[in-house]
Structures are given as C-alpha cells and as structure tokens.
Design a protein around this motif. Structure first.
Motif: not given
Ligand code: MG
Ligand code: TXA
Length: 321
Positions: A60, A147, A149, A155
C-alpha cells in the motif's frame, strides 16, 4: 518486483465456494488477498504473521505508524486478540456485529505488535459480507486488513479499483461485486471512558449511545499535526484523495461562483440525492474523474448524522491539502 495477481470472481450468495478456492491457502502461507467487505474492499493478511503484516504496509505504501484493523468471523476470536474486554464492548459487539463497527481494545500480548504499529491497543471488527466472513473462517486465523487502496487514494468500492491500485503487488483479488455501503467502518475507542468515536461511519453516535450511554467524538477532520499526537494515527495522513482538487459547495449560487472563478479548469460537479448514494458512489466518482483527467471537482455537501456525517468527513479530508 511484479508478481502475478490471481483474480477470483465470487458471488457473495455463494460464499461457500471460497472454501474450495486457493484464497485461504494464500492467507495461511502469509500472502495478501484483497476481498470485499460491506464497507470497502480490504487488503488482507494473517494478523498473527508479522512478515505477512509487513507486506501489507509495503504493497500500500502505508506509513509504518498507522495500525491495521483485525477482522474476525466469530466472537471467540475477540478473546484471542484482546483481554479484559469491557462490558460496553461486549454490548456493542452483540448489537452491531457482524457489521461496520470497529472497536479499539487492549491488545493481547500474544498478538504481534506489528499489526497495531507497536501500540498496545488493537482495532477489531467482524464484517458482515459473507465472502469476508468465509475467508476469515476458512483461513482459520484473524485477518488484518486496511482498505485495499494505495495509501492516500480513495478507498476501493469495486474490485476494479483494487486492480488499478494493487495488481502486480499482491497475490490475489476476490471480486465480489460492488460493496454495499461505500465508506469505512465507525471506529470507537473503548479504552477511554467515556468511549470516543475516532472515525465516523454508518453506525452513528446516537445509535451507539442508545446501547452504551454517553460517548465522545474526537474527529481530526481537517488536519492533525504531528506534534499533536492523534488518537488514531490514520487521522493525521492525507486521505481519500483524487488527483483533482476537491471543493465543497453548499448552494447552486456558491457552485456557480466557484465555476466562474475556475472557468479554465476541466471541472466536474457532483451532486447526490441522499447520503446512501453519496456513500456508495463518491469514492468511485473521484476515481472516474481522475481517469477522465478532471482538474477540479465540486461536491455538494449534505446534512445529517450517521452515514451523512461519515461521508462528509471523508469529503472534508479529500478537500483538505
Ligand atoms: Mg484506508
Ligand atoms: O471499514 C473498514 O474499517 C475497512 C474495511 C476493510 O474493514 N478498513 C479500513 O482500514 O478502513 P484502514 O486501515 O483504512 O483504516 C483503519 C483506521 C485508521 O485510521 C487507523 O489509524 C485506525 O483505524 N486504527 C487502527 N488501529 C488502531 C488503534 N489500535 N488505535 C487507534 N486507531 C487505530
């Protein structure tokens, strides 16, 4: 290094087929699996495996001091992850789980500290999406999942968003269709007394107070500087942002004025009929605007508690820079 990302399409009403899939195996081996929850897509890894947790932060590009939410599929797991569970937490779990409520509790010493970014607390939630529940159950371990993303991006509410951000960086993406709600869970700290809401979500302050009495709300909506130690580390970071600049408008008059001032910019106006459709679509619309290379996005604000408040909180964050 680019890796091969397997994409698995699953119908939420047929979550049993998850058992026969490769997904639980990937989690057990310390890999990363993105999966749908009722709020947004999550990026999952075995919460008890430090190496697997580290991979989440890497994929991420997430700051190391931002702790993860651990997802469980049954109430017993709560007692593996946390000790001395307060009565109020028990009551909230009974009322709202499975569902979009995350509780901050004391972390058991047996749980690796990496999942909580070194804090002695732990964020726990039991999601209601059948695919999420099946993945946790058949992986036979709690699953840490932020999340799914890239850090700072909106998100993901569709599997496609996860593909756009994380394909080539994770082992597997489970495509279970569009999410139901579209904004992340309500986060409440049950260690403080009275408990404190750290992030608004669909479950409102009022709904929580109906179950456990008075709670406070400490929302770092605009900015929380690093000198001011935020309760929820995630609140100090830039969030939910499209590449375009976002401006909140409250009336057609104001919208017109802003449009006039920015007449040279490629501008999109987003106006939603209610908070349900705003929550479901806003992040996706932000991403679509980026694809179409809009420079400016004007979004009409909405009023209300619960989901309306949650989606306005995300909008305010997206509009601050
Ligand atoms: Mg998040
Ligand atoms: O709906 C959701 O909650 C989604 C789905 C996937 O479950 N997950 C999610 O995770 O939104 P994430 O990592 O994007 O946001 C977690 C938030 C962050 O603001 C983080 O700082 C906060 O929860 N948090 C996690 N553990 C915490 C802890 N021990 N103390 C305080 N805040 C914590």
């Amino acid at each position: 290094m680019k890796m091969n990302t397997q994409i698995l399409e699953l119908n939420p009403s047929n979550s049993k087929s998850l058992k026969e899939s490769n997904a639980p195996n990937v989690i057990q081996k310390g890999g990363l699996v993105a999966f749908p929850t009722e709020t947004v897509y999550g990026l999952g890894a075995d919460a008890l495996n430090t190496d697997a947790i580290n991979k989440i932060f890497q994929a991420k590009g997430r700051p190391q001091d931002n702790p993860l939410i651990v997802h469980i599929s049954n109430f017993e797991d709560l007692h593996i992850l946390s000790s001395n569970i307060p009565h109020k937490a028990q009551r909230l779990a009974e009322k709202f789980w499975p569902g979009p409520l995350t509780m901050i509790l004391k972390r058991s010493e047996s749980v690796p500290s990496g999942v909580s970014a070194g804090m002695n607390t732990i964020a726990i939630r039991m999601p209601s999406n059948p695919i999420a529940l099946a993945l946790i159950k058949y992986s036979n371990t709690p699953i840490a999942a932020p999340s799914a993303n890239l850090s700072t991006r909106p998100s993901p509410t569709k599997a496609k968003h996860v593909v756009d951000d994380l394909k080539g960086k994770i082992d597997m993406i489970i495509d279970g269709g569009d999410v139901e709600i579209g904004v992340e869970s309500t986060v409440i700290d049950l260690i403080s007394d009275p408990p404190e809401i750290l992030r608004p979500g669909k479950i409102s302050k009022q709904e929580i107070e109906n179950v456990i009495g008075e709670v406070n709300e400490v929302l770092g909506t605009k900015t929380t500087t690093s000198t001011l130690k935020p309760k929820s580390p995630g609140m100090k970071y830039k969030h939910y942002s499209p590449f375009a600049k976002v401006i909140i408008v409250t009336s057609p008059q104001e919208c017109e004025n802003v449009l006039q001032k920015n007449s040279l910019k490629k501008t999109k106006v987003l106006k939603y009929t209610d908070e349900v459709s705003m929550a479901k679509n806003m992040f996706s619309d932000f991403r679509q605007c980026d694809t179409e290379e809009y420079e400016l996005i004007l979004v009409y604000s909405i009023k209300g508690e619960g989901l309306a408040r949650a989606v306005m909180n995300r909008l305010e964050k997206a509009s601050s820079d």
